[in-house]
Design an enzyme around this catalytic site. Structure first.
Site, PDB file in Angstrom:
ATOM      1  N   TYR A 125      -0.068 -13.656   3.689  1.00 47.84           N
ATOM      2  CA  TYR A 125       0.279 -14.804   2.844  1.00 47.84           C
ATOM      3  C   TYR A 125      -0.116 -16.185   3.364  1.00 47.84           C
ATOM      4  CZ  TYR A 125       2.832 -11.324   0.216  1.00 47.84           C
ATOM      5  OH  TYR A 125       3.157 -10.214  -0.534  1.00 47.84           O
ATOM      6  N   PHE A 409      15.074  -9.800  -0.129  1.00 48.81           N
ATOM      7  CA  PHE A 409      14.770  -9.886  -1.558  1.00 48.81           C
ATOM      8  C   PHE A 409      13.352  -9.406  -1.795  1.00 48.81           C
ATOM      9  CE2 PHE A 409      13.789 -14.009   0.350  1.00 48.81           C
ATOM     10  CZ  PHE A 409      12.554 -14.349  -0.190  1.00 48.81           C
TER      11      PHE A 409
HETATM   12  C1  LIG Z   1      -0.745  -6.538  -0.023  1.00 53.19           C
HETATM   13  C2  LIG Z   1      -1.458  -6.140  -1.312  1.00 53.19           C
HETATM   14  C3  LIG Z   1      -0.562  -6.526  -2.496  1.00 53.19           C
HETATM   15  C4  LIG Z   1      -2.779  -6.901  -1.376  1.00 53.19           C
HETATM   16  O1  LIG Z   1      -3.355  -6.747  -2.665  1.00 53.19           O
HETATM   17  P1  LIG Z   1      -4.940  -6.912  -2.895  1.00 53.19           P
HETATM   18  O2  LIG Z   1      -5.138  -7.026  -4.367  1.00 53.19           O
HETATM   19  O3  LIG Z   1      -5.649  -5.877  -2.143  1.00 53.19           O
HETATM   20  O4  LIG Z   1      -5.202  -8.337  -2.241  1.00 53.19           O
HETATM   21  P2  LIG Z   1      -6.458  -9.293  -2.582  1.00 53.19           P
HETATM   22  O5  LIG Z   1      -7.662  -8.431  -2.847  1.00 53.19           O
HETATM   23  O6  LIG Z   1      -6.087 -10.254  -3.636  1.00 53.19           O
HETATM   24  O7  LIG Z   1      -6.633 -10.036  -1.222  1.00 53.19           O
HETATM   25  C5  LIG Z   1      -6.648 -11.430  -1.077  1.00 53.19           C
HETATM   26  C6  LIG Z   1      -6.963 -11.730   0.364  1.00 53.19           C
HETATM   27  O8  LIG Z   1      -5.884 -11.239   1.177  1.00 53.19           O
HETATM   28  C7  LIG Z   1      -6.386 -10.311   2.150  1.00 53.19           C
HETATM   29  N1  LIG Z   1      -5.380  -9.266   2.307  1.00 53.19           N
HETATM   30  C8  LIG Z   1      -4.812  -8.545   1.327  1.00 53.19           C
HETATM   31  N2  LIG Z   1      -3.917  -7.697   1.858  1.00 53.19           N
HETATM   32  C9  LIG Z   1      -3.943  -7.873   3.182  1.00 53.19           C
HETATM   33  C10 LIG Z   1      -3.261  -7.260   4.262  1.00 53.19           C
HETATM   34  N3  LIG Z   1      -2.342  -6.288   4.056  1.00 53.19           N
HETATM   35  N4  LIG Z   1      -3.508  -7.698   5.500  1.00 53.19           N
HETATM   36  C11 LIG Z   1      -4.420  -8.674   5.719  1.00 53.19           C
HETATM   37  N5  LIG Z   1      -5.106  -9.298   4.723  1.00 53.19           N
HETATM   38  C12 LIG Z   1      -4.873  -8.880   3.480  1.00 53.19           C
HETATM   39  C13 LIG Z   1      -7.668  -9.801   1.569  1.00 53.19           C
HETATM   40  O9  LIG Z   1      -8.508  -9.307   2.574  1.00 53.19           O
HETATM   41  C14 LIG Z   1      -8.207 -11.037   0.901  1.00 53.19           C
HETATM   42  O10 LIG Z   1      -8.761 -11.863   1.907  1.00 53.19           O
HETATM   43  P3  LIG Z   1      -9.763 -13.087   1.616  1.00 53.19           P
HETATM   44  O11 LIG Z   1      -8.874 -14.262   1.277  1.00 53.19           O
HETATM   45  O12 LIG Z   1     -10.472 -13.273   2.892  1.00 53.19           O
HETATM   46  O13 LIG Z   1     -10.602 -12.660   0.456  1.00 53.19           O
HETATM   47  C15 LIG Z   1      -1.732  -4.618  -1.366  1.00 53.19           C
HETATM   48  O14 LIG Z   1      -2.548  -4.277  -0.281  1.00 53.19           O
HETATM   49  C16 LIG Z   1      -0.488  -3.759  -1.319  1.00 53.19           C
HETATM   50  O15 LIG Z   1       0.048  -3.427  -2.364  1.00 53.19           O
HETATM   51  N6  LIG Z   1      -0.006  -3.384  -0.101  1.00 53.19           N
HETATM   52  C17 LIG Z   1       1.133  -2.499   0.040  1.00 53.19           C
HETATM   53  C18 LIG Z   1       2.437  -3.128  -0.478  1.00 53.19           C
HETATM   54  C19 LIG Z   1       2.705  -4.455   0.196  1.00 53.19           C
HETATM   55  O16 LIG Z   1       2.682  -4.587   1.403  1.00 53.19           O
HETATM   56  N7  LIG Z   1       2.992  -5.482  -0.627  1.00 53.19           N
HETATM   57  C20 LIG Z   1       3.345  -6.799  -0.138  1.00 53.19           C
HETATM   58  C21 LIG Z   1       4.814  -6.922  -0.113  1.00 53.19           C
HETATM   59  S1  LIG Z   1       5.353  -8.403   0.665  1.00 53.19           S
END
Ligand SMILES: CC(C)(COP(=O)(O)OP(=O)(O)OC[C@H]1O[C@@H](n2cnc3c(N)ncnc32)[C@H](O)[C@@H]1OP(=O)(O)O)[C@@H](O)C(=O)NCCC(=O)NCCS
Length: 409
Positions: A125, A409
């Protein structure tokens, strides 16, 4: 077909509930129809987003309005982000980025000064302007070494879950108004946390509830706990797990910890999600009976409106500082003059030369007083733009208690 990001309709909530169980690795989250029915009265669907690949929900995102307690006991409106998922089949195609952009834009339009969240994985984030603002720790207490020099007053009694459901919210409310980093708790939160409503999660078996009353009989705190019983060679190695200990007074705090440490057969007390500023070690003859096992980030803050956010908190001493905020997301960028003091503050855009130039993440990190700007400047998150600027800003942002959010949350 391009993937569409939009808020969901009422009829889509079950599908949305089912979709988030896959990335969250939920083995059995219950029947999606039933889970949706439980949540429907409590969810604002205009803040429940999804990514649609045709008819398939491949991403979920929700935010809700709450209040964040900031230094001085003021409450700042906050948009709390939760239920963020993207299916493994659709990951790293920018879907989170698009859902986040839509939600932050909506927050800005509503006028929320800050957005907050708890990150599953730390690196996700920061790129969206969020920063670690309040930590938590995991503690253990060796009960055989824990002798209290101040054991608290009043009485403790075992009560039913229903009694805690009735008395807990007002006790929590008293604490959260003074605890920087706290958020509000809804009736639905209490019903799910105590397992009164089956939201796909049940409290540990054998959970006990202890109520503290002062000498006048007024409730002043509570403890929720369960035990993990274990014996080695007929010597008990049983652990008491503190699920929550909340106290409105020093007496209640000490008495409830003493209760936890004095339950027969209990060799170890463990507590997750505790403050970094815990009083407990200072109550013991041997403070080493308490061990801090793990300190980690918990609450992340994303400042959206620096003027409203900074004017919303209080400051230990009077002072003035001009901040030049950099924000790749655009929302918080600009120069802001902060006139701060113990009784209130004013903050407005300015054309003056800055004292400090900082990334929006640095502003979120120092907002609740959880870290110094000096530390962040050393890490390259902030720069001194006028001599002594970082020191002056630090003197304003510091607070006399560590921020702590005890609510998931
Ligand atoms: C985390 C999650 C929602 C990311 O969704 P996503 O659609 O793959 O993310 P995006 O493609 O929009 O990625 C945006 C950026 O964040 C980065 N990013 C996304 N997930 C990441 C992770 N887990 N760790 C590090 N970087 C991450 C991407 O590499 C991308 O980087 P950039 O800015 O250099 O392009 C997904 O991997 C997921 O569902 N994870 C498991 C559940 C979870 O952890 N949810 C979060 C709860 S707080």
């Amino acid at each position: 077909m391009p993937i569409e990001i939009r808020t969901i309709a009422d009829s889509e909530l079950p599908q949305w509930m089912a979709a988030l169980q896959v990335p969250f690795l939920v083995a059995d989250g219950g029947d999606p129809e039933q889970q949706a029915a439980i949540r429907r009265p409590h969810y604002d669907l205009s803040r429940c987003r999804a990514a649609f690949d045709g008819d398939v929900i491949c991403g979920t995102f929700r935010s809700f309005g709450t209040e964040l307690t900031v230094p001085g006991g003021a409450l700042v409106p906050a948009s709390a982000v939760t239920a963020v998922t993207v299916l493994p089949t659709h990951r790293r195609r920018g879907l989170l980025r698009r859902m986040m952009a839509a939600d932050l834009q909506a927050s800005v339009e509503r006028g929320d000064p800050v957005s907050i969240l708890i990150a599953s994985e730390y690196p996700i984030y920061g790129r969206f302007g969020f920063a670690r603002a309040a930590d938590h720790v995991r503690l253990s207490v060796d009960t055989r070494a824990a002798r209290f020099t101040r054991g608290g007053g009043g009485t403790v009694e075992l009560v039913d879950r229903d009694v805690l459901r009735r008395l807990g919210p007002s006790l929590y409310e008293r604490v959260r108004l003074a605890q920087v980093g706290s958020i509000g708790r809804t009736a639905f939160f209490w019903d799910t946390a105590l397992g009164i409503v089956d939201a796909g999660w049940t409290p540990p078996k054998g959970t006990r509830y202890v109520l503290h009353r002062d000498d006048r009989g007024e409730p002043q705190g509570y403890l929720r706990y369960h035990v993990e019983e274990k014996w080695d060679d007929r010597v008990s190695q049983t652990t008491l797990v503190v699920d929550e200990l909340l106290a409105c007074t020093d007496d209640a705090y000490a008495r409830l910890w003493r209760y936890a440490c004095e339950v027969d057969w209990v060799a170890m007390v463990k507590a997750e999600d505790r403050s970094t500023d815990e009083v407990l070690p200072w109550l013991l003859e041997d403070a080493r009976a308490v061990r801090q096992h793990h300190r980690s980030d918990f609450l992340f803050v994303r400042v959206l409106d620096p003027a409203a956010a900074l004017a919303g908190r209080r400051y230990l001493s009077p002072g003035r500082v001009v901040l030049d905020v950099r924000d790749d997301g655009g929302h918080a960028a600009g120069r802001f003059a902060l006139e701060a003091g113990p009784d209130g503050a004013a903050c407005a855009r300015t054309g003056e030369d800055p004292d400090v130039t900082l990334d929006v993440r640095a502003l979120g990190a120092v907002y609740l007083g959880g870290v110094s700007l000096r530390t962040l400047a050393s890490a390259g998150w902030a720069e001194e733009s006028a001599p002594g600027g970082v020191h002056r800003a630090d003197a304003l942002f510091a607070w006399d208690a560590a921020p702590w959010c005890s609510t998931w949350f």
